[in-house]
Design a protein around this motif. Structure first.
Motif, PDB file in Angstrom:
ATOM      1  N   GLU A   1      -2.973  26.776   2.035  1.00  0.00           N
ATOM      2  CA  GLU A   1      -2.848  25.529   2.792  1.00  0.00           C
ATOM      3  C   GLU A   1      -2.851  24.321   1.853  1.00  0.00           C
ATOM      4  O   GLU A   1      -2.100  23.352   2.063  1.00  0.00           O
ATOM      5  N   ALA A   2      -3.684  24.394   0.797  1.00  0.00           N
ATOM      6  CA  ALA A   2      -3.737  23.295  -0.173  1.00  0.00           C
ATOM      7  C   ALA A   2      -2.407  23.167  -0.919  1.00  0.00           C
ATOM      8  O   ALA A   2      -1.929  22.059  -1.177  1.00  0.00           O
ATOM      9  N   GLU A   3      -1.805  24.298  -1.266  1.00  0.00           N
ATOM     10  CA  GLU A   3      -0.500  24.265  -1.928  1.00  0.00           C
ATOM     11  C   GLU A   3       0.539  23.598  -1.026  1.00  0.00           C
ATOM     12  O   GLU A   3       1.382  22.823  -1.483  1.00  0.00           O
ATOM     13  N   ALA A   4       0.489  23.929   0.262  1.00  0.00           N
ATOM     14  CA  ALA A   4       1.427  23.317   1.215  1.00  0.00           C
ATOM     15  C   ALA A   4       1.224  21.804   1.282  1.00  0.00           C
ATOM     16  O   ALA A   4       2.193  21.029   1.338  1.00  0.00           O
ATOM     17  N   LEU A   5      -0.025  21.352   1.287  1.00  0.00           N
ATOM     18  CA  LEU A   5      -0.312  19.920   1.329  1.00  0.00           C
ATOM     19  C   LEU A   5       0.210  19.215   0.076  1.00  0.00           C
ATOM     20  O   LEU A   5       0.747  18.099   0.151  1.00  0.00           O
ATOM     21  N   VAL A   6       0.068  19.872  -1.089  1.00  0.00           N
ATOM     22  CA  VAL A   6       0.572  19.288  -2.334  1.00  0.00           C
ATOM     23  C   VAL A   6       2.089  19.146  -2.264  1.00  0.00           C
ATOM     24  O   VAL A   6       2.657  18.125  -2.677  1.00  0.00           O
ATOM     25  N   ARG A   7       2.764  20.164  -1.704  1.00  0.00           N
ATOM     26  CA  ARG A   7       4.224  20.074  -1.572  1.00  0.00           C
ATOM     27  C   ARG A   7       4.616  18.933  -0.627  1.00  0.00           C
ATOM     28  O   ARG A   7       5.580  18.208  -0.870  1.00  0.00           O
ATOM     29  N   ARG A   8       3.866  18.786   0.462  1.00  0.00           N
ATOM     30  CA  ARG A   8       4.167  17.706   1.404  1.00  0.00           C
ATOM     31  C   ARG A   8       3.967  16.331   0.750  1.00  0.00           C
ATOM     32  O   ARG A   8       4.766  15.415   0.952  1.00  0.00           O
ATOM     33  N   MET A   9       2.877  16.199  -0.020  1.00  0.00           N
ATOM     34  CA  MET A   9       2.648  14.931  -0.727  1.00  0.00           C
ATOM     35  C   MET A   9       3.777  14.652  -1.720  1.00  0.00           C
ATOM     36  O   MET A   9       4.221  13.513  -1.875  1.00  0.00           O
ATOM     37  N   ASP A  10       4.235  15.717  -2.398  1.00  0.00           N
ATOM     38  CA  ASP A  10       5.320  15.567  -3.361  1.00  0.00           C
ATOM     39  C   ASP A  10       6.583  15.069  -2.664  1.00  0.00           C
ATOM     40  O   ASP A  10       7.244  14.126  -3.127  1.00  0.00           O
TER      41      ASP A  10
ATOM     42  N   GLY B   1       0.810  -1.187   0.000  1.00  0.00           N
ATOM     43  CA  GLY B   1       0.000   0.000   0.000  1.00  0.00           C
ATOM     44  C   GLY B   1       0.852   1.249   0.000  1.00  0.00           C
ATOM     45  O   GLY B   1       2.053   1.221   0.207  1.00  0.00           O
ATOM     46  N   MET B   2       0.184   2.376  -0.252  1.00  0.00           N
ATOM     47  CA  MET B   2       0.909   3.631  -0.285  1.00  0.00           C
ATOM     48  C   MET B   2       1.249   4.083   1.138  1.00  0.00           C
ATOM     49  O   MET B   2       0.793   3.513   2.123  1.00  0.00           O
ATOM     50  N   SER B   3       2.066   5.124   1.231  1.00  0.00           N
ATOM     51  CA  SER B   3       2.506   5.650   2.524  1.00  0.00           C
ATOM     52  C   SER B   3       1.316   6.157   3.330  1.00  0.00           C
ATOM     53  O   SER B   3       0.427   6.832   2.810  1.00  0.00           O
ATOM     54  N   ALA B   4       1.302   5.837   4.635  1.00  0.00           N
ATOM     55  CA  ALA B   4       0.221   6.302   5.512  1.00  0.00           C
ATOM     56  C   ALA B   4       0.243   7.819   5.609  1.00  0.00           C
ATOM     57  O   ALA B   4      -0.811   8.471   5.669  1.00  0.00           O
TER      58      ALA B   4
ATOM     59  N   GLY C   1      11.809  19.779   6.186  1.00  0.00           N
ATOM     60  CA  GLY C   1      11.385  18.435   5.783  1.00  0.00           C
ATOM     61  C   GLY C   1      12.332  17.821   4.764  1.00  0.00           C
ATOM     62  O   GLY C   1      12.680  16.635   4.861  1.00  0.00           O
ATOM     63  N   VAL C   2      12.779  18.627   3.798  1.00  0.00           N
ATOM     64  CA  VAL C   2      13.727  18.131   2.791  1.00  0.00           C
ATOM     65  C   VAL C   2      15.035  17.719   3.459  1.00  0.00           C
ATOM     66  O   VAL C   2      15.612  16.665   3.159  1.00  0.00           O
ATOM     67  N   SER C   3      15.503  18.581   4.396  1.00  0.00           N
ATOM     68  CA  SER C   3      16.743  18.266   5.110  1.00  0.00           C
ATOM     69  C   SER C   3      16.614  16.968   5.907  1.00  0.00           C
ATOM     70  O   SER C   3      17.515  16.119   5.903  1.00  0.00           O
ATOM     71  N   ILE C   4      15.466  16.806   6.582  1.00  0.00           N
ATOM     72  CA  ILE C   4      15.245  15.587   7.378  1.00  0.00           C
ATOM     73  C   ILE C   4      15.206  14.361   6.480  1.00  0.00           C
ATOM     74  O   ILE C   4      15.795  13.314   6.795  1.00  0.00           O
ATOM     75  N   LEU C   5      14.533  14.473   5.327  1.00  0.00           N
ATOM     76  CA  LEU C   5      14.461  13.347   4.403  1.00  0.00           C
ATOM     77  C   LEU C   5      15.848  12.974   3.876  1.00  0.00           C
ATOM     78  O   LEU C   5      16.172  11.782   3.729  1.00  0.00           O
ATOM     79  N   GLN C   6      16.671  14.002   3.609  1.00  0.00           N
ATOM     80  CA  GLN C   6      18.027  13.715   3.146  1.00  0.00           C
ATOM     81  C   GLN C   6      18.836  13.012   4.228  1.00  0.00           C
ATOM     82  O   GLN C   6      19.579  12.064   3.951  1.00  0.00           O
ATOM     83  N   ASP C   7      18.684  13.492   5.486  1.00  0.00           N
ATOM     84  CA  ASP C   7      19.390  12.848   6.597  1.00  0.00           C
ATOM     85  C   ASP C   7      18.940  11.397   6.760  1.00  0.00           C
ATOM     86  O   ASP C   7      19.760  10.493   6.984  1.00  0.00           O
TER      87      ASP C   7
ATOM     88  N   GLU D   1       6.820  13.485   0.228  1.00  0.00           N
ATOM     89  CA  GLU D   1       6.620  12.133   0.752  1.00  0.00           C
ATOM     90  C   GLU D   1       6.705  11.108  -0.373  1.00  0.00           C
ATOM     91  O   GLU D   1       7.314  10.043  -0.221  1.00  0.00           O
ATOM     92  N   ALA D   2       6.091  11.427  -1.534  1.00  0.00           N
ATOM     93  CA  ALA D   2       6.101  10.489  -2.656  1.00  0.00           C
ATOM     94  C   ALA D   2       7.522  10.255  -3.167  1.00  0.00           C
ATOM     95  O   ALA D   2       7.911   9.125  -3.462  1.00  0.00           O
ATOM     96  N   ARG D   3       8.318  11.322  -3.247  1.00  0.00           N
ATOM     97  CA  ARG D   3       9.673  11.198  -3.786  1.00  0.00           C
ATOM     98  C   ARG D   3      10.621  10.476  -2.840  1.00  0.00           C
ATOM     99  O   ARG D   3      11.700  10.034  -3.241  1.00  0.00           O
TER     100      ARG D   3
END
Length: 233
Positions: free
Chosen positions: A49-58, A2-5, A153-159, A60-62
């Motif tokens: 807020e919707a734009e922020a959610l789209v960025r977060r989904m992007d 399944g996809m990410s929770a 978030g990007v920094s944390i994902l890279q770490d 998370e997906a990547r």
């Protein structure tokens, strides 16, 4: 799999927000004055807020493996197109709320109504303008905060990605050490068996030597005894 929770959570929030934006954009045409401007302000805040959610989904997906990433990015393209349409609807509604004769006609105000504006009406207009400016400032602050959060978030994902690679390398190293330990155990086992075999061989040789010595002594003793008997005769 399944996809990410986390992606699913962002997706639910976006769908709810998208429905709310569409509903507010549809209500703008039926409102006038301060009510219309307030509704537009709410809709614009929801768009941010919707734009922020789209960025977060992007993000998370990547961060997911390729087999999970592809279908989520396809969904994201649909959400981005939906968001662009909503922003267009909000822009049209905002243009209707702007000043000018055309906007006043959309609001249902005639020239006589506008010409007879009183000081109280101007004060209300100023109050509304101030409220809109404050809303705009809050939106800008929220956008700044969201951008900072996105960078974090990007920094944390890279770490996390770097730590994951380190853990995978450590796991591979441990597997290699386990293999070497297994080989060492086999070699030690073979050496122990050879030591035991050598001890058995040595014991056999010693027993043979002892037996040979005993036989030699026996034959010498027997020969000496026979020789004495002959002399006595």
């Amino acid at each position: 799999a399944g996809m990410s929770a986390m992606f699913e959570g962002y997706e639910r929030e976006y769908c709810e927000l998208s429905t709310a934006i569409a509903r507010k954009a549809g209500l703008v045409a039926s409102l006038s004055g301060d009510a219309r401007k307030a509704k537009l302000g709410d809709a614009k805040a929801d768009v941010v807020e919707a734009e922020a959610l789209v960025r977060r989904m992007d993000l998370e997906a990547r961060s997911l493996p390729q087999e999970k990433k592809a279908p989520l990015l396809q969904k994201l393209r649909q959400y981005k197109a939906d968001l662009s349409k909503l922003k267009g609807d909000i822009k049209k509604a905002s243009q209707l709320a702007a000043g000018g004769d055309a906007a006043r006609a959309e609001l249902g105000l005639g020239s006589d109504d506008w010409g007879g504006s009183s000081v109280a009406q101007r004060e209300r207009l100023q109050t509304t303008t101030n409220r809109i400016n404050k809303t705009g400032d809050r939106i800008k602050q929220s956008k700044t905060t969201l951008l900072e959060t996105e960078e974090i978030g990007v920094s944390i994902l890279q770490d996390l990605h770097s730590q994951r690679e380190t853990l995978v390398h450590a796991r591979d190293t441990l597997h290699g050490v386990d293999d070497n330990i297994g080989k060492s155990r086999k070699i030690l086992g073979q050496m122990a068996r050879r030591v035991v075999q050598n001890k058995i061989i040595m014991a056999g040789i010693i027993m043979l030597l002892i037996g040979s010595i005993c036989l030699i002594v026996y034959f010498k003793f027997t020969k000496a005894t026979s020789h004495r008997k002959l002399l006595l005769l």
